[in-house]
Motif scaffolding. Structure first.
Motif, PDB file in Angstrom:
ATOM      1  N   ASP A 182       0.719  -4.860  -0.909  1.00 11.83           N
ATOM      2  CA  ASP A 182      -0.553  -5.565  -0.956  1.00 11.83           C
ATOM      3  C   ASP A 182      -1.007  -5.857   0.471  1.00 11.83           C
ATOM      4  O   ASP A 182      -0.806  -5.048   1.362  1.00 11.83           O
ATOM      5  CB  ASP A 182      -0.431  -6.825  -1.809  1.00 11.83           C
ATOM      6  N   ALA A 183      -1.585  -7.027   0.702  1.00 12.05           N
ATOM      7  CA  ALA A 183      -2.308  -7.272   1.953  1.00 12.05           C
ATOM      8  C   ALA A 183      -1.460  -7.068   3.195  1.00 12.05           C
ATOM      9  O   ALA A 183      -1.780  -6.234   4.058  1.00 12.05           O
ATOM     10  CB  ALA A 183      -2.885  -8.690   1.925  1.00 12.05           C
TER      11      ALA A 183
ATOM     12  N   SER B 120      -3.210  -3.255  -2.615  1.00 12.77           N
ATOM     13  CA  SER B 120      -4.311  -3.702  -1.760  1.00 12.77           C
ATOM     14  C   SER B 120      -5.480  -4.282  -2.549  1.00 12.77           C
ATOM     15  O   SER B 120      -6.612  -3.823  -2.442  1.00 12.77           O
ATOM     16  CB  SER B 120      -4.797  -2.535  -0.886  1.00 12.77           C
ATOM     17  N   TYR B 121      -5.212  -5.325  -3.306  1.00  9.32           N
ATOM     18  CA  TYR B 121      -6.269  -5.937  -4.110  1.00  9.32           C
ATOM     19  C   TYR B 121      -6.465  -7.395  -3.702  1.00  9.32           C
ATOM     20  O   TYR B 121      -5.612  -8.008  -3.065  1.00  9.32           O
ATOM     21  CB  TYR B 121      -5.962  -5.831  -5.601  1.00  9.32           C
ATOM     22  N   SER B 122      -7.596  -7.942  -4.106  1.00  2.93           N
ATOM     23  CA  SER B 122      -7.938  -9.316  -3.768  1.00  2.93           C
ATOM     24  C   SER B 122      -7.508 -10.253  -4.882  1.00  2.93           C
ATOM     25  O   SER B 122      -8.213 -10.409  -5.880  1.00  2.93           O
ATOM     26  CB  SER B 122      -9.444  -9.458  -3.526  1.00  2.93           C
TER      27      SER B 122
ATOM     28  N   CYS C 160      -7.529 -13.346  -4.541  1.00  3.22           N
ATOM     29  CA  CYS C 160      -8.485 -14.461  -4.460  1.00  3.22           C
ATOM     30  C   CYS C 160      -9.706 -14.236  -5.350  1.00  3.22           C
ATOM     31  O   CYS C 160     -10.409 -15.193  -5.701  1.00  3.22           O
ATOM     32  CB  CYS C 160      -8.938 -14.660  -3.018  1.00  3.22           C
ATOM     33  N   GLY C 161      -9.969 -12.986  -5.719  1.00  4.38           N
ATOM     34  CA  GLY C 161     -11.125 -12.689  -6.551  1.00  4.38           C
ATOM     35  C   GLY C 161     -10.873 -12.817  -8.041  1.00  4.38           C
ATOM     36  O   GLY C 161     -11.811 -12.737  -8.835  1.00  4.38           O
TER      37      GLY C 161
ATOM     38  N   LEU D  37     -12.029  -5.351  -7.258  1.00 10.42           N
ATOM     39  CA  LEU D  37     -11.165  -6.176  -6.421  1.00 10.42           C
ATOM     40  C   LEU D  37     -10.155  -5.353  -5.628  1.00 10.42           C
ATOM     41  O   LEU D  37      -9.394  -5.908  -4.838  1.00 10.42           O
ATOM     42  CB  LEU D  37     -10.415  -7.194  -7.284  1.00 10.42           C
TER      43      LEU D  37
ATOM     44  N   ALA E  62      -9.177  -2.893  -2.771  1.00  8.55           N
ATOM     45  CA  ALA E  62      -9.709  -2.417  -1.489  1.00  8.55           C
ATOM     46  C   ALA E  62      -9.267  -0.995  -1.171  1.00  8.55           C
ATOM     47  O   ALA E  62     -10.044  -0.211  -0.613  1.00  8.55           O
ATOM     48  CB  ALA E  62      -9.267  -3.350  -0.361  1.00  8.55           C
TER      49      ALA E  62
ATOM     50  N   GLY F 126      -4.794 -14.776   1.829  1.00  6.92           N
ATOM     51  CA  GLY F 126      -4.973 -13.364   2.142  1.00  6.92           C
ATOM     52  C   GLY F 126      -5.443 -13.115   3.560  1.00  6.92           C
ATOM     53  O   GLY F 126      -5.125 -12.077   4.147  1.00  6.92           O
ATOM     54  N   THR F 127      -6.214 -14.058   4.116  1.00  7.36           N
ATOM     55  CA  THR F 127      -6.667 -13.878   5.501  1.00  7.36           C
ATOM     56  C   THR F 127      -5.478 -13.798   6.442  1.00  7.36           C
ATOM     57  O   THR F 127      -5.421 -12.930   7.317  1.00  7.36           O
ATOM     58  CB  THR F 127      -7.574 -15.046   5.909  1.00  7.36           C
TER      59      THR F 127
ATOM     60  N   ASN G 237      -3.406 -10.419   5.942  1.00  7.92           N
ATOM     61  CA  ASN G 237      -3.982  -9.240   6.593  1.00  7.92           C
ATOM     62  C   ASN G 237      -3.784  -9.275   8.104  1.00  7.92           C
ATOM     63  O   ASN G 237      -3.535  -8.245   8.736  1.00  7.92           O
ATOM     64  CB  ASN G 237      -5.468  -9.141   6.247  1.00  7.92           C
TER      65      ASN G 237
END
Length: 473
Positions: A11-12, A42-44, A46-47, A62, A64, A326-327, A330
């Motif tokens: 993921d991130a 690689s998905y969000s 948070c969404g 969602l 990426a 997530g910020t 990444n």
């Protein structure tokens, strides 16, 4: 000689590290293998609440980067393959194919541990029943949507004799932090009556209680029943094995659906089993280059870590914290991949910035709250300002409340909290930048912020709070 990079978690943090390393070093220099026990990458996360609430139509929106996109860049991505053991001394990992059961050891020169975090699900009666959901992964979101769809259908889940429910469906959300607040909004948007059960005197314990009270009142206006200072102890089940109520220390709360928003903890069982040292919050500790370090702070050979499984240094308190965002993940991946690719990068730490909303109510914080500032041994003062997010004479100008903490004597900014209407919460970035730069409130007062009536009063509310704090200092 070709080196081998192994990544655990696609993921991130993990795939950011793999992708950045690949940009800098081709397959002839660096072979990359990534293991992911799930089926998406690689998905969000948070969404997910906005997908559940209907604002995002499909889960694909969602995502990426798809597995095919990663593989096209020369990354050997192995989905539904779980890493079951680490052997740092021999530099290898053991994996198991979840479909076939086949196991193998894979050697590495560099290992990135990006195992993320796991939602807290207490081992209490009924908490593992169908209809009790978390919202941490895309499959979690899909399961929750499937339950919602079943409850909407005539003769659906929990109904008897094919009779449609005579009253609105009820959802109980357990936990008043960011995840809980966002899931309250999601199920409200699905037409449910919602009860929020949480332990603290006010929701959003990351904010001070006087700011949390604003959130409670805002939720009450939306029809949410808020049950504070209550511990959920059991999910009571009906004859079909699905929820009919949640029992807490405050009583029983009817429920057709239960959503857990009790936060997350680092997923570090693999690291612990391998003897890697963990911090006080259970996360891996790293240096600024995101190399895993021992208790003395010495980097361990070939080991890197990033994302929700690590602890990071808080730049205001100086203490290490587990902050699952997530910020950060990444950025960790970018730092790891740059260093693995031959460059130089460092992650300095965090100031604890976070933002969310419940319908039209915006919520944000950065830095320290009163409890955290006291725990860090700081002598602080606070200023609270009530204002509008735009010039007050404009029709429909949204209200906002700002709370600012500063250190006595030095005047150093310590924290900022904002609750308000449209256009209020993103002002938290002013505080985040000021905290990262070590500004005093006196210096903050004269920052050249943008002004026009549709966007701000002539004195931005954050600067007014800084003036008020400076006067107290």
């Amino acid at each position: 000689m070709t080196e081998h990079l192994v990544v655990i978690g696609a993921d991130a943090a993990g795939m950011s590290a793999a992708s950045q390393a690949r940009r800098r070093r081709g397959p002839e220099e660096l072979r990359i293998t990534a293991f992911e026990r799930g089926s998406v990458t690689s998905y969000s996360a948070c969404g997910i609440p906005y997908w559940v609430g209907g604002e995002v139509a499909e889960a694909d929106e969602l995502i990426a980067r798809t597995p095919e996109q990663h593989r096209a860049r020369g990354i050997d991505l192995r989905l539904r393959t779980e890493v079951t053991a680490l052997d740092p001394e021999r530099r290898r990992v053991r994996s198991r194919d979840l479909d076939t059961g086949a196991q193998e050891w894979t050697p590495y020169d560099h290992l990135v541990i990006a195992t993320g975090a796991e939602p807290v699900r207490p081992a209490l009666p009924g908490f593992d029943a169908p209809g009790v959901h978390t919202a941490h992964t895309l499959p979690d979101g899909r399961a929750l949507l499937d339950t919602l769809a079943g409850l909407r259908a005539p003769g659906g889940l929990g109904e008897t004799d094919g009779a449609a429910a005579a009253s609105p469906r009820r959802a109980v959300v357990i936990g008043g932090g960011y995840i809980g607040i966002e899931m309250v909004e999601a199920v409200l948007r699905q037409g449910y009556q919602v009860t929020l059960v949480h332990r603290t005197p006010e929701p959003m314990p990351g904010l001070d209680p006087q700011m949390g009270a604003l959130i409670r009142r805002g939720m009450a206006k939306l029809g949410v029943e808020v049950v504070p200072e209550a511990e959920a102890t059991e999910v009571l089940l009906g004859p079909d094995g699905r929820p009919r109520a949640v029992r807490s220390t405050a009583g029983e709360h009817p429920a057709d659906l239960v959503v857990l928003g009790l936060g997350v903890r680092p997923r570090t069982a693999l690291a612990r089993a391998a003897g890697l040292p963990l911090g006080v919050h259970g996360g891996l500790r790293t240096d600024e280059r995101m190399r895993v370090v021992d208790a003395a702070g010495t980097p361990l050979p070939g080991l890197w870590a990033g994302g929700d499984c690590v602890e990071v240094r808080h730049l205001v308190s100086g203490q290490h914290r587990h902050v699952a965002l997530g910020t950060h993940a990444n950025k960790h991946g970018l730092v790891i991949g740059t260093n693995l690719g031959g460059g130089e990068a460092a992650f300095p730490g965090v100031v604890g910035t976070a933002i969310t909303r419940i319908c039209d109510l915006e919520i944000a914080r950065t830095g320290l709250n009163e409890r955290e500032a006291t725990a860090a041994g700081l002598d602080w003062t606070a200023a609270v300002v009530e204002s509008t997010a735009q010039a007050g004479y404009l029709p429909g100008a949204a209200w906002m409340t700002v709370k600012l903490l500063a250190e006595r004597g030095s005047g150093r900014l310590l924290g900022l909290q904002i609750v308000g209407g449209a256009g209020a919460a993103k002002r938290i970035d002013i505080g985040a930048m000021a905290l990262g730069s070590g500004l005093t409130v006196q210096e903050l007062i004269f920052q050249d912020l943008a002004y026009a009536p549709p966007f701000s009063p002539v004195w931005d509310p954050v600067l007014v709070a800084a003036r008020k704090a400076a006067a107290r200092i």
